[in-house]
Design an enzyme around this catalytic site. Structure first.
Site, PDB file in Angstrom:
ATOM      1  N   TYR A   3       4.157   8.698   9.240  1.00 50.31           N
ATOM      2  CA  TYR A   3       4.300   7.533   8.350  1.00 50.31           C
ATOM      3  C   TYR A   3       3.044   7.357   7.498  1.00 50.31           C
ATOM      4  O   TYR A   3       3.114   7.266   6.267  1.00 50.31           O
ATOM      5  CB  TYR A   3       4.569   6.266   9.180  1.00 50.31           C
ATOM      6  CG  TYR A   3       4.337   4.975   8.415  1.00 50.31           C
ATOM      7  CD1 TYR A   3       5.127   4.638   7.322  1.00 50.31           C
ATOM      8  CD2 TYR A   3       3.323   4.087   8.792  1.00 50.31           C
ATOM      9  CE1 TYR A   3       4.917   3.456   6.611  1.00 50.31           C
ATOM     10  CE2 TYR A   3       3.109   2.905   8.101  1.00 50.31           C
ATOM     11  CZ  TYR A   3       3.899   2.585   7.000  1.00 50.31           C
ATOM     12  OH  TYR A   3       3.682   1.425   6.304  1.00 50.31           O
ATOM     13  N   LYS A  37       2.557   7.670   3.403  1.00 53.69           N
ATOM     14  CA  LYS A  37       2.037   6.594   2.550  1.00 53.69           C
ATOM     15  C   LYS A  37       0.766   7.066   1.830  1.00 53.69           C
ATOM     16  O   LYS A  37       0.562   6.753   0.656  1.00 53.69           O
ATOM     17  CB  LYS A  37       1.736   5.326   3.373  1.00 53.69           C
ATOM     18  CG  LYS A  37       2.955   4.636   3.953  1.00 53.69           C
ATOM     19  CD  LYS A  37       3.919   4.099   2.910  1.00 53.69           C
ATOM     20  CE  LYS A  37       3.373   2.908   2.141  1.00 53.69           C
ATOM     21  NZ  LYS A  37       4.435   2.304   1.262  1.00 53.69           N
ATOM     22  N   ASN A  40       1.849  -6.864   9.122  1.00 59.88           N
ATOM     23  CA  ASN A  40       2.484  -8.136   8.749  1.00 59.88           C
ATOM     24  C   ASN A  40       3.309  -8.694   9.898  1.00 59.88           C
ATOM     25  O   ASN A  40       3.864  -7.944  10.703  1.00 59.88           O
ATOM     26  CB  ASN A  40       3.437  -7.907   7.571  1.00 59.88           C
ATOM     27  CG  ASN A  40       2.746  -7.782   6.223  1.00 59.88           C
ATOM     28  OD1 ASN A  40       3.242  -8.280   5.222  1.00 59.88           O
ATOM     29  ND2 ASN A  40       1.590  -7.125   6.169  1.00 59.88           N
ATOM     30  N   THR A  86      -0.529   0.643   2.890  1.00 60.06           N
ATOM     31  CA  THR A  86      -0.887   0.142   4.214  1.00 60.06           C
ATOM     32  C   THR A  86      -2.286   0.590   4.609  1.00 60.06           C
ATOM     33  O   THR A  86      -2.754   1.652   4.158  1.00 60.06           O
ATOM     34  CB  THR A  86       0.125   0.670   5.258  1.00 60.06           C
ATOM     35  OG1 THR A  86      -0.360   0.408   6.565  1.00 60.06           O
ATOM     36  CG2 THR A  86       0.343   2.176   5.130  1.00 60.06           C
ATOM     37  N   ASP A  87      -2.917  -0.187   5.476  1.00 63.83           N
ATOM     38  CA  ASP A  87      -4.251   0.201   5.977  1.00 63.83           C
ATOM     39  C   ASP A  87      -4.179   1.466   6.838  1.00 63.83           C
ATOM     40  O   ASP A  87      -5.199   2.110   7.092  1.00 63.83           O
ATOM     41  CB  ASP A  87      -4.895  -0.950   6.765  1.00 63.83           C
ATOM     42  CG  ASP A  87      -4.071  -1.438   7.951  1.00 63.83           C
ATOM     43  OD1 ASP A  87      -2.995  -0.878   8.231  1.00 63.83           O
ATOM     44  OD2 ASP A  87      -4.527  -2.407   8.616  1.00 63.83           O
ATOM     45  N   GLU A  88      -2.960   1.842   7.278  1.00 64.17           N
ATOM     46  CA  GLU A  88      -2.856   2.989   8.187  1.00 64.17           C
ATOM     47  C   GLU A  88      -3.256   4.298   7.517  1.00 64.17           C
ATOM     48  O   GLU A  88      -3.521   5.286   8.201  1.00 64.17           O
ATOM     49  CB  GLU A  88      -1.435   3.076   8.761  1.00 64.17           C
ATOM     50  CG  GLU A  88      -1.059   1.785   9.444  1.00 64.17           C
ATOM     51  CD  GLU A  88       0.189   1.855  10.317  1.00 64.17           C
ATOM     52  OE1 GLU A  88       0.535   2.936  10.801  1.00 64.17           O
ATOM     53  OE2 GLU A  88       0.790   0.796  10.507  1.00 64.17           O
TER      54      GLU A  88
HETATM   55  P1  NAD Z   1      11.116  -2.516   5.885  1.00 62.22           P
HETATM   56  O1  NAD Z   1      11.355  -1.250   6.649  1.00 62.22           O
HETATM   57  O2  NAD Z   1      11.428  -3.830   6.519  1.00 62.22           O
HETATM   58  O3  NAD Z   1      11.928  -2.483   4.504  1.00 62.22           O
HETATM   59  C1  NAD Z   1      12.004  -1.343   3.704  1.00 62.22           C
HETATM   60  C2  NAD Z   1      13.105  -1.578   2.661  1.00 62.22           C
HETATM   61  O4  NAD Z   1      13.144  -0.419   1.804  1.00 62.22           O
HETATM   62  C3  NAD Z   1      14.511  -1.725   3.262  1.00 62.22           C
HETATM   63  O5  NAD Z   1      15.199  -2.784   2.652  1.00 62.22           O
HETATM   64  C4  NAD Z   1      15.177  -0.391   2.966  1.00 62.22           C
HETATM   65  O6  NAD Z   1      16.584  -0.461   2.843  1.00 62.22           O
HETATM   66  C5  NAD Z   1      14.509  -0.012   1.650  1.00 62.22           C
HETATM   67  N1  NAD Z   1      14.519   1.435   1.401  1.00 62.22           N
HETATM   68  C6  NAD Z   1      14.201   2.424   2.270  1.00 62.22           C
HETATM   69  N2  NAD Z   1      14.358   3.623   1.680  1.00 62.22           N
HETATM   70  C7  NAD Z   1      14.753   3.379   0.402  1.00 62.22           C
HETATM   71  C8  NAD Z   1      15.062   4.215  -0.708  1.00 62.22           C
HETATM   72  N3  NAD Z   1      15.002   5.541  -0.616  1.00 62.22           N
HETATM   73  N4  NAD Z   1      15.426   3.631  -1.870  1.00 62.22           N
HETATM   74  C9  NAD Z   1      15.498   2.274  -1.975  1.00 62.22           C
HETATM   75  N5  NAD Z   1      15.233   1.450  -0.946  1.00 62.22           N
HETATM   76  C10 NAD Z   1      14.868   1.994   0.219  1.00 62.22           C
HETATM   77  O7  NAD Z   1       9.601  -2.424   5.455  1.00 62.22           O
HETATM   78  P2  NAD Z   1       8.531  -3.583   5.280  1.00 62.22           P
HETATM   79  O8  NAD Z   1       7.907  -3.861   6.579  1.00 62.22           O
HETATM   80  O9  NAD Z   1       9.131  -4.678   4.485  1.00 62.22           O
HETATM   81  O10 NAD Z   1       7.442  -2.818   4.386  1.00 62.22           O
HETATM   82  C11 NAD Z   1       7.522  -2.849   2.978  1.00 62.22           C
HETATM   83  C12 NAD Z   1       6.351  -2.058   2.409  1.00 62.22           C
HETATM   84  O11 NAD Z   1       5.126  -2.597   2.884  1.00 62.22           O
HETATM   85  C13 NAD Z   1       6.350  -0.585   2.806  1.00 62.22           C
HETATM   86  O12 NAD Z   1       5.939   0.170   1.678  1.00 62.22           O
HETATM   87  C14 NAD Z   1       5.324  -0.512   3.903  1.00 62.22           C
HETATM   88  O13 NAD Z   1       4.718   0.768   3.952  1.00 62.22           O
HETATM   89  C15 NAD Z   1       4.338  -1.568   3.458  1.00 62.22           C
HETATM   90  N6  NAD Z   1       3.550  -2.216   4.526  1.00 62.22           N
HETATM   91  C16 NAD Z   1       4.190  -2.739   5.628  1.00 62.22           C
HETATM   92  C17 NAD Z   1       3.430  -3.385   6.592  1.00 62.22           C
HETATM   93  C18 NAD Z   1       4.085  -4.023   7.798  1.00 62.22           C
HETATM   94  O14 NAD Z   1       3.372  -4.508   8.688  1.00 62.22           O
HETATM   95  N7  NAD Z   1       5.404  -4.077   7.893  1.00 62.22           N
HETATM   96  C19 NAD Z   1       2.041  -3.491   6.452  1.00 62.22           C
HETATM   97  C20 NAD Z   1       1.436  -2.937   5.310  1.00 62.22           C
HETATM   98  C21 NAD Z   1       2.210  -2.315   4.341  1.00 62.22           C
HETATM   99  P1  TYD Z   2       3.999  -1.718  15.236  1.00 59.83           P
HETATM  100  O1  TYD Z   2       4.554  -3.100  15.130  1.00 59.83           O
HETATM  101  O2  TYD Z   2       4.947  -0.572  15.418  1.00 59.83           O
HETATM  102  O3  TYD Z   2       3.064  -1.495  13.957  1.00 59.83           O
HETATM  103  P2  TYD Z   2       2.008  -0.297  13.628  1.00 59.83           P
HETATM  104  O4  TYD Z   2       2.303   0.854  14.500  1.00 59.83           O
HETATM  105  O5  TYD Z   2       2.330  -0.024  12.208  1.00 59.83           O
HETATM  106  O6  TYD Z   2       0.645  -0.879  13.851  1.00 59.83           O
HETATM  107  O7  TYD Z   2       2.995  -1.679  16.466  1.00 59.83           O
HETATM  108  C1  TYD Z   2       1.882  -2.570  16.522  1.00 59.83           C
HETATM  109  C2  TYD Z   2       1.076  -2.183  17.741  1.00 59.83           C
HETATM  110  O8  TYD Z   2       1.851  -2.475  18.903  1.00 59.83           O
HETATM  111  C3  TYD Z   2       0.748  -0.690  17.831  1.00 59.83           C
HETATM  112  O9  TYD Z   2      -0.535  -0.545  18.418  1.00 59.83           O
HETATM  113  C4  TYD Z   2       1.807  -0.144  18.759  1.00 59.83           C
HETATM  114  C5  TYD Z   2       2.072  -1.309  19.703  1.00 59.83           C
HETATM  115  N1  TYD Z   2       3.443  -1.422  20.240  1.00 59.83           N
HETATM  116  C6  TYD Z   2       3.640  -1.586  21.608  1.00 59.83           C
HETATM  117  O10 TYD Z   2       2.691  -1.622  22.396  1.00 59.83           O
HETATM  118  N2  TYD Z   2       4.920  -1.716  22.055  1.00 59.83           N
HETATM  119  C7  TYD Z   2       6.003  -1.670  21.228  1.00 59.83           C
HETATM  120  O11 TYD Z   2       7.157  -1.762  21.701  1.00 59.83           O
HETATM  121  C8  TYD Z   2       5.784  -1.515  19.821  1.00 59.83           C
HETATM  122  C9  TYD Z   2       6.941  -1.469  18.852  1.00 59.83           C
HETATM  123  C10 TYD Z   2       4.478  -1.402  19.364  1.00 59.83           C
END
Ligand code: NAD
Ligand code: TYD
Length: 349
Positions: free
Chosen positions: A154, A158, A184, A129-131
């Site tokens: 978090y 990562k 995403n 992630t970019d974070e």
């Molecule tokens: P999510 O939380 O929706 O899904 C995570 C999945 O991993 C779930 O199905 C969960 O059951 C499984 N999981 C958790 N712990 C596990 C373990 N110990 N063993 C096996 N499976 C396990 O997450 P997401 O939003 O789909 O993100 C997926 C990946 O993308 C992550 O690595 C996250 O850091 C990265 N990412 C997410 C975003 C975003 O905006 N959501 C952006 C950039 C990168």
């Molecule tokens: P989030 O979807 O939790 O993603 P990330 O923290 O990984 O960027 O949050 C996106 C942005 O929205 C972040 O700046 C926090 C803000 N936010 C709110 O203002 N209210 C909310 O209820 C949530 C979940 C997030």
């Protein structure tokens, strides 16, 4: 071009992993099978994979921390590539309970890397992630060479996993690639993240909680664009390289919430005020990063990949998806989605 045989996807029942699986199985260029290893935490939802071909998607209920299971799956299914999505992924949860983030995101990644270490023919792609780069001010942009400055548990977990991927790759001569994506959005996202939470709260007439003053900025990437970018890296990415994947699409949180409100009102045929009045400013998140933005130049130049989604069109389609899928929402809200053992998927390990 890398030949992609059978894939081991971790976390394939989550938001992005399931989008990747749906997309890859629909891609005629892929003829293999996907082994989907998921521990089924609260974020795992097999409803996300309803309709995928069970002959080409083998679901395994198991933990990436179980190194023996990982090794057995890689050997038995002749895995050529591991695509590692599994993680604890929500910043707010990491603030309240960082321990599982360290276990899954760092130790779990090490277990997978150790399985590859004993099988160096397997390519390993790490989803990050970019974070990990921390927060930008009003100016500037993240690139693959930005320093690591994580601010949340978090992001730190990562970042730790990224360092392991780099170190294992260099020390043990493994074939690894890694990508950092921006925020995403899209269908099937668990309603703890900003966009689905706001959509569902609008539909239920609940407050829309904006953290702090709502001036924080995120760069939004459609989940299908993310899945396509990962596929491109798997096929063409150079071993040892890192690729950042951005949406080129920065929005202040408050502006985004207003846009969501406008779109929900439009799609429901109701006055905007019905939803606008739900916007509620709440206490800020501790350590809340001000701004993320990804340059995306390297993946465009080297792999000829760029995001395709128009953000407002993507948001509208996402809202339409939630409106068209009340059963998915209901099963998430009631917890019925956790009764995954009753589905057609056998638990195999
Ligand atoms: P999510 O939380 O929706 O899904 C995570 C999945 O991993 C779930 O199905 C969960 O059951 C499984 N999981 C958790 N712990 C596990 C373990 N110990 N063993 C096996 N499976 C396990 O997450 P997401 O939003 O789909 O993100 C997926 C990946 O993308 C992550 O690595 C996250 O850091 C990265 N990412 C997410 C975003 C975003 O905006 N959501 C952006 C950039 C990168
Ligand atoms: P989030 O979807 O939790 O993603 P990330 O923290 O990984 O960027 O949050 C996106 C942005 O929205 C972040 O700046 C926090 C803000 N936010 C709110 O203002 N209210 C909310 O209820 C949530 C979940 C997030």
């Amino acid at each position: 071009m890398r030949t992609l045989g059978n894939l081991l996807v971790t976390g394939g029942a989550g938001f992005i992993g399931s989008a990747f699986i749906r997309r890859v199985l629909a891609n005629p260029a892929f003829t293999g099978t996907i082994i989907d290893l998921d521990a089924m935490t609260y974020a795992g939802n097999l409803d996300n994979l309803a309709g995928v071909d069970p002959a080409r998607h083998v679901f395994v209920h198991g933990d990436i921390l179980d190194g023996q299971l990982v090794e057995k799956l890689v050997d038995e299914h002749r895995i050529t590539t591991i695509v590692h999505f599994a993680a604890e992924s929500h910043v707010d949860r990491s603030i309240h309970g960082p321990g599982t983030f360290i276990q899954t995101n760092i130790v779990g990644t090490m277990r997978l890397l150790d399985a590859v270490r004993a099988r160096p023919h397997v390519h390993f792609h790490h989803i990050s992630t970019d974070e990990v780069y921390g927060s930008l001010g009003k100016d500037g942009i993240f690139t693959e060479t930005s320093p690591y400055l994580p601010n949340s548990p978090y992001a730190a977990s990562k970042a730790g996993s990224d360092h392991l991927v780099r170190a294992w790759g260099r020390t043990y001569h493994l074939s690894t690639t890694m990508s950092h994506a921006s925020n995403n959005y899209g269908p099937y996202q668990f309603p703890e993240k900003l966009i689905p939470l706001m959509i569902l709260n609008c539909l239920e007439g609940k407050p829309l909680p904006v953290y702090g003053d709502g001036q924080n900025i995120r760069d939004w990437l459609h989940v299908d664009d993310h899945a396509d970018a990962v596929w491109r890296i798997l096929e063409r990415g150079e071993a040892g390289q890192v690729y950042d994947i951005g949406g080129g699409n920065e929005w202040k949180n408050l502006d985004l919430v207003h846009e969501l409100v406008r779109l929900v009102a439009e799609l429901k045929g109701e006055p905007v005020d019905t939803y606008r009045q739900l916007i509620t400013f709440v206490k800020d998140r501790p350590g809340h990063d001000l701004r993320y933005a990804i340059e995306g130049e390297k993946i465009a130049r080297e792999l000829d990949w760029r995001p395709t989604y128009d953000f407002v069109a993507g948001l509208r389609a996402t809202i339409q998806w939630y409106l068209a899928n009340p059963a998915w929402i209901e099963r998430v809200k009631t917890g019925a989605y956790r009764q995954w053992l009753d589905t057609n998927y056998a638990t195999r390990s």
